[in-house]
Design a protein around this motif. Structure first.
Motif, PDB file in Angstrom:
ATOM      1  N   LEU A   1     -28.064  -8.641 -36.533  1.00  0.00           N
ATOM      2  CA  LEU A   1     -28.274  -7.935 -37.802  1.00  0.00           C
ATOM      3  C   LEU A   1     -29.652  -8.221 -38.382  1.00  0.00           C
ATOM      4  CD1 LEU A   1     -24.847  -8.208 -39.705  1.00  0.00           C
ATOM      5  CD2 LEU A   1     -25.617  -6.500 -38.060  1.00  0.00           C
ATOM      6  N   PHE A   2     -30.121  -9.482 -38.233  1.00  0.00           N
ATOM      7  CA  PHE A   2     -31.423  -9.801 -38.842  1.00  0.00           C
ATOM      8  C   PHE A   2     -32.587  -9.081 -38.170  1.00  0.00           C
ATOM      9  CE2 PHE A   2     -30.775 -13.425 -35.873  1.00  0.00           C
ATOM     10  CZ  PHE A   2     -31.921 -13.311 -35.096  1.00  0.00           C
ATOM     11  N   GLU A   3     -32.365  -8.590 -36.937  1.00  0.00           N
ATOM     12  CA  GLU A   3     -33.401  -7.810 -36.250  1.00  0.00           C
ATOM     13  C   GLU A   3     -33.379  -6.351 -36.733  1.00  0.00           C
ATOM     14  OE1 GLU A   3     -35.836  -7.980 -33.975  1.00  0.00           O
ATOM     15  OE2 GLU A   3     -35.841  -5.940 -33.113  1.00  0.00           O
ATOM     16  N   LEU A   4     -32.196  -5.848 -37.039  1.00  0.00           N
ATOM     17  CA  LEU A   4     -32.077  -4.464 -37.523  1.00  0.00           C
ATOM     18  C   LEU A   4     -32.601  -4.330 -38.947  1.00  0.00           C
ATOM     19  CD1 LEU A   4     -28.390  -3.620 -36.494  1.00  0.00           C
ATOM     20  CD2 LEU A   4     -30.475  -2.930 -35.305  1.00  0.00           C
ATOM     21  N   TYR A   5     -32.302  -5.360 -39.778  1.00  0.00           N
ATOM     22  CA  TYR A   5     -32.575  -5.281 -41.207  1.00  0.00           C
ATOM     23  C   TYR A   5     -34.061  -5.055 -41.494  1.00  0.00           C
ATOM     24  CZ  TYR A   5     -33.068  -6.505 -46.103  1.00  0.00           C
ATOM     25  OH  TYR A   5     -33.395  -6.473 -47.433  1.00  0.00           O
ATOM     26  N   ASP A   6     -34.340  -4.065 -42.340  1.00  0.00           N
ATOM     27  CA  ASP A   6     -35.700  -3.788 -42.787  1.00  0.00           C
ATOM     28  C   ASP A   6     -36.611  -3.410 -41.623  1.00  0.00           C
ATOM     29  OD1 ASP A   6     -37.406  -3.470 -44.898  1.00  0.00           O
ATOM     30  OD2 ASP A   6     -38.111  -5.535 -44.924  1.00  0.00           O
ATOM     31  N   ASN A   7     -36.046  -2.785 -40.582  1.00  0.00           N
ATOM     32  CA  ASN A   7     -36.814  -2.438 -39.387  1.00  0.00           C
ATOM     33  C   ASN A   7     -36.636  -0.952 -39.069  1.00  0.00           C
ATOM     34  OD1 ASN A   7     -38.358  -2.673 -37.118  1.00  0.00           O
ATOM     35  ND2 ASN A   7     -37.209  -4.393 -36.250  1.00  0.00           N
ATOM     36  N   VAL A   8     -36.931  -0.113 -40.087  1.00  0.00           N
ATOM     37  CA  VAL A   8     -36.758   1.333 -39.923  1.00  0.00           C
ATOM     38  C   VAL A   8     -37.735   1.888 -38.885  1.00  0.00           C
ATOM     39  CG1 VAL A   8     -38.285   1.929 -41.859  1.00  0.00           C
ATOM     40  CG2 VAL A   8     -36.469   3.506 -41.224  1.00  0.00           C
TER      41      VAL A   8
ATOM     42  N   ILE B   1     -24.875  -6.202 -32.972  1.00  0.00           N
ATOM     43  CA  ILE B   1     -24.241  -4.935 -32.610  1.00  0.00           C
ATOM     44  C   ILE B   1     -24.714  -4.488 -31.232  1.00  0.00           C
ATOM     45  CG2 ILE B   1     -24.058  -4.265 -35.057  1.00  0.00           C
ATOM     46  CD1 ILE B   1     -26.065  -2.023 -34.434  1.00  0.00           C
ATOM     47  N   LEU B   2     -23.879  -3.688 -30.577  1.00  0.00           N
ATOM     48  CA  LEU B   2     -24.215  -3.173 -29.250  1.00  0.00           C
ATOM     49  C   LEU B   2     -24.895  -1.820 -29.408  1.00  0.00           C
ATOM     50  CD1 LEU B   2     -20.970  -4.003 -27.200  1.00  0.00           C
ATOM     51  CD2 LEU B   2     -22.975  -5.424 -27.624  1.00  0.00           C
ATOM     52  N   LEU B   3     -26.088  -1.697 -28.836  1.00  0.00           N
ATOM     53  CA  LEU B   3     -26.836  -0.442 -28.893  1.00  0.00           C
ATOM     54  C   LEU B   3     -27.138   0.010 -27.474  1.00  0.00           C
ATOM     55  CD1 LEU B   3     -29.645  -0.896 -31.588  1.00  0.00           C
ATOM     56  CD2 LEU B   3     -27.597   0.506 -31.758  1.00  0.00           C
ATOM     57  N   LEU B   4     -27.113   1.317 -27.259  1.00  0.00           N
ATOM     58  CA  LEU B   4     -27.490   1.852 -25.955  1.00  0.00           C
ATOM     59  C   LEU B   4     -28.932   2.307 -26.011  1.00  0.00           C
ATOM     60  CD1 LEU B   4     -24.260   3.851 -25.148  1.00  0.00           C
ATOM     61  CD2 LEU B   4     -25.188   1.944 -23.815  1.00  0.00           C
ATOM     62  N   GLN B   5     -29.736   1.858 -25.057  1.00  0.00           N
ATOM     63  CA  GLN B   5     -31.141   2.240 -25.039  1.00  0.00           C
ATOM     64  C   GLN B   5     -31.411   3.199 -23.887  1.00  0.00           C
ATOM     65  OE1 GLN B   5     -34.026  -0.880 -24.303  1.00  0.00           O
ATOM     66  NE2 GLN B   5     -35.474   0.033 -25.743  1.00  0.00           N
ATOM     67  N   ILE B   6     -32.113   4.278 -24.204  1.00  0.00           N
ATOM     68  CA  ILE B   6     -32.519   5.253 -23.195  1.00  0.00           C
ATOM     69  C   ILE B   6     -34.010   5.083 -23.026  1.00  0.00           C
ATOM     70  CG2 ILE B   6     -32.592   7.715 -22.623  1.00  0.00           C
ATOM     71  CD1 ILE B   6     -30.481   7.969 -25.026  1.00  0.00           C
ATOM     72  N   GLY B   7     -34.475   4.858 -21.795  1.00  0.00           N
ATOM     73  CA  GLY B   7     -35.893   4.602 -21.577  1.00  0.00           C
ATOM     74  C   GLY B   7     -36.268   3.308 -22.264  1.00  0.00           C
ATOM     75  N   ASN B   8     -37.428   3.251 -22.884  1.00  0.00           N
ATOM     76  CA  ASN B   8     -37.861   1.991 -23.470  1.00  0.00           C
ATOM     77  C   ASN B   8     -37.896   1.965 -24.982  1.00  0.00           C
ATOM     78  OD1 ASN B   8     -38.276   0.052 -21.424  1.00  0.00           O
ATOM     79  ND2 ASN B   8     -39.942   1.341 -20.654  1.00  0.00           N
ATOM     80  N   THR B   9     -37.627   3.116 -25.615  1.00  0.00           N
ATOM     81  CA  THR B   9     -37.788   3.111 -27.054  1.00  0.00           C
ATOM     82  C   THR B   9     -36.531   3.514 -27.803  1.00  0.00           C
ATOM     83  OG1 THR B   9     -38.664   5.345 -26.821  1.00  0.00           O
ATOM     84  CG2 THR B   9     -40.257   3.565 -27.073  1.00  0.00           C
ATOM     85  N   PHE B  10     -35.960   4.644 -27.447  1.00  0.00           N
ATOM     86  CA  PHE B  10     -34.914   5.236 -28.263  1.00  0.00           C
ATOM     87  C   PHE B  10     -33.598   4.468 -28.158  1.00  0.00           C
ATOM     88  CE2 PHE B  10     -31.894   8.796 -29.150  1.00  0.00           C
ATOM     89  CZ  PHE B  10     -32.262   8.967 -30.461  1.00  0.00           C
ATOM     90  N   CYS B  11     -33.041   4.097 -29.312  1.00  0.00           N
ATOM     91  CA  CYS B  11     -31.784   3.359 -29.347  1.00  0.00           C
ATOM     92  C   CYS B  11     -30.732   4.180 -30.035  1.00  0.00           C
ATOM     93  CB  CYS B  11     -31.947   2.082 -30.168  1.00  0.00           C
ATOM     94  SG  CYS B  11     -32.678   0.761 -29.236  1.00  0.00           S
TER      95      CYS B  11
ATOM     96  N   ASN C   1     -28.473   4.723 -16.145  1.00  0.00           N
ATOM     97  CA  ASN C   1     -29.709   5.178 -16.798  1.00  0.00           C
ATOM     98  C   ASN C   1     -29.862   4.627 -18.206  1.00  0.00           C
ATOM     99  OD1 ASN C   1     -27.443   6.798 -17.499  1.00  0.00           O
ATOM    100  ND2 ASN C   1     -28.816   8.314 -18.399  1.00  0.00           N
ATOM    101  N   LEU C   2     -28.915   3.828 -18.646  1.00  0.00           N
ATOM    102  CA  LEU C   2     -28.992   3.277 -20.002  1.00  0.00           C
ATOM    103  C   LEU C   2     -29.036   1.760 -19.942  1.00  0.00           C
ATOM    104  CD1 LEU C   2     -26.235   5.466 -21.736  1.00  0.00           C
ATOM    105  CD2 LEU C   2     -28.685   5.867 -21.745  1.00  0.00           C
ATOM    106  N   LYS C   3     -29.584   1.164 -21.002  1.00  0.00           N
ATOM    107  CA  LYS C   3     -29.542  -0.289 -21.128  1.00  0.00           C
ATOM    108  C   LYS C   3     -28.662  -0.607 -22.328  1.00  0.00           C
ATOM    109  CE  LYS C   3     -34.026  -1.109 -20.861  1.00  0.00           C
ATOM    110  NZ  LYS C   3     -35.357  -1.705 -21.056  1.00  0.00           N
ATOM    111  N   LEU C   4     -27.841  -1.630 -22.227  1.00  0.00           N
ATOM    112  CA  LEU C   4     -27.037  -2.032 -23.379  1.00  0.00           C
ATOM    113  C   LEU C   4     -27.727  -3.204 -24.050  1.00  0.00           C
ATOM    114  CD1 LEU C   4     -24.334  -1.417 -24.859  1.00  0.00           C
ATOM    115  CD2 LEU C   4     -23.332  -3.281 -23.542  1.00  0.00           C
ATOM    116  N   LEU C   5     -28.113  -3.022 -25.319  1.00  0.00           N
ATOM    117  CA  LEU C   5     -28.793  -4.089 -26.056  1.00  0.00           C
ATOM    118  C   LEU C   5     -27.809  -4.761 -26.999  1.00  0.00           C
ATOM    119  CD1 LEU C   5     -32.030  -2.194 -27.170  1.00  0.00           C
ATOM    120  CD2 LEU C   5     -31.640  -3.476 -25.055  1.00  0.00           C
TER     121      LEU C   5
END
Lengths: 191, 191
Positions: free
Chosen positions: B160-167, B64-74, B152-156
Motif C-alpha cells: 500500500l505504501f508504494e501505491l499511496y500518492d503515486n498517481v 495488493i496483487l496487480l497484473l502488469q502488461i509489458g513494463n508499464t501498464f498495471c 504474457n502478464l506479470k503478477l506484481l
C-alpha cells in the motif's frame, strides 16, 4: 454482490444557517499544535480523533460542508466526544435547535506516525507507536436543520468535483473524500 | 459507532504461483480500446465493469496483487461476469485448483463520462449518459490458493505504501486504493 449503501441528501436550501460566538482554536500555529500534541501524547498516549462528513446537494451533485479558518485552511467539523463537539462547532446554543446528528459509516482512517503534519491512510511499516488515529465518519443529516457557525469561521459548501484531484488546496485527507464516497449511492431528495 | 470491518490477510508465501497460456488483450492500443468501447456502447449501452482487489501480507503490511502488461501498464484483475473472468485471468486450468473467490465489499465506483481514458469517482454534473461504470470489490482470499498467471502478464505484489500518492505510476484508480482500504482493519494471520 451487495448493492451500494444509500445516503439521502437534501438541498442546501432546506438548511438554515446562523452565527454564534467565536470558537477559538487552542493553538495559533501548526508548530503550537504539534507541540501540544506531544505533551498530550506523554500524558494520554495515541490521540484518537473523529471528523464528520456532512453532505448536502446542489444542482444534483453532492457537496460537503467544510469549516474555513481565515482564508486558506479548511477542515471537516470534528466530532471529538462524538456529537458533543459537533454541537459545539455547528449546533445552536439552544438545545431545542441542536441538530439530530446521525453518525453513519466510517469512510477512512488516517494515521500520524510522528509529531508532524504528514498522515497516511495506513499505519506505515515499522511504526509501532503512531501518535494519532483520525477517523472520518459520514453524518446523515435530517431534512431540515439549523446550523450555528462560530463567527470566526466560515462554512463552505464544496462540491465533490471541486475536492477531487485538488490536494494542493484541500490537502490529502479532504481531497480524497470523493473516492471514499464513491461506493455510496446518493439519493438526491428534492424538497 | 460501528467498529471497522475486518479483512483477514495471509502471507504471500502461503500462495503458490504458476503460469498458463497467454491471455491476449482484445485491443493492442488505448485508441483501439476506446473505439471498441464506442461500438459496444451503441449495441449495449453503458458498460459496467468489475475489478478485484486481492490482498496478501508481507512484513506485516498489506500488499495488493496487480497484473502488469509489458513494463508499464498495471491493472487490477477483472471480474467481468464475476468469478468467471477472475478464474480465466488467475485460476488454474484444472477446475479442482481454481481458487474459491469470495467477492467482498465494494470499495469504490468510478465513472467514465466520455469515450476517453479519464474517469471520476462520481458521475460528473450534466453527464446524463456515462459510458462506463467500474466497480472495485475486495476479494477475500482463503489461506492457501494456487494462482496461474498468463505467460504474457506479470503478477506484481505491491505494498500500500508504494501505491499511496503515486498517481504518476499507477493512475488515479489504483493509487487511491490505500485511502479506500483505510477503513478496514487488517487481521494479519501468520501461517
Amino acid at each position: 454482490m451487495v448493492s451500494s449503501p444509500v445516503v439521502n441528501t437534501y438541498p442546501l436550501s432546506s438548511y438554515t444557517f446562523g452565527t454564534k460566538e467565536p470558537k477559538m482554536e487552542k493553538d495559533t500555529s501548526v508548530a503550537d499544535r504539534l507541540a501540544r500534541m506531544k505533551v498530550n501524547y506523554m500524558k494520554e498516549g495515541m490521540r484518537t480523533s473523529v471528523e464528520a462528513i456532512l453532505l448536502v446537494q446542489e444542482h444534483n451533485h453532492p457537496h460537503i460542508l467544510l469549516l474555513q479558518i481565515g482564508n486558506t485552511f479548511c477542515k471537516l467539523p470534528e466530532i471529538e466526544g462524538l456529537k458533543r463537539k459537533l454541537t459545539s462547532k455547528l449546533g445552536a446554543n439552544s438545545p431545542a435547535l441542536v441538530p439530530d446528528w446521525q453518525i453513519g459509516e466510517c469512510v477512512a482512517i488516517w494515521w500520524r506516525p510522528n509529531f508532524e503534519t504528514i498522515m497516511y491512510p495506513y499505519c506505515p511499516p515499522h511504526i509501532t507507536k503512531p501518535k494519532e488515529c483520525k477517523k472520518l465518519f459520514l453524518v446523515h443529516l435530517s431534512e431540515r436543520e439549523y446550523f450555528a457557525v462560530p463567527k470566526n469561521l466560515k462554512l463552505l459548501v464544496v462540491p465533490l468535483f471541486e475536492l477531487y484531484d485538488n490536494v494542493q488546496r484541500y490537502g490529502p485527507v479532504i481531497s480524497t473524500i470523493p473516492q471514499q464516497l464513491s461506493r455510496f449511492r446518493f439519493n438526491m431528495i428534492s424538497t
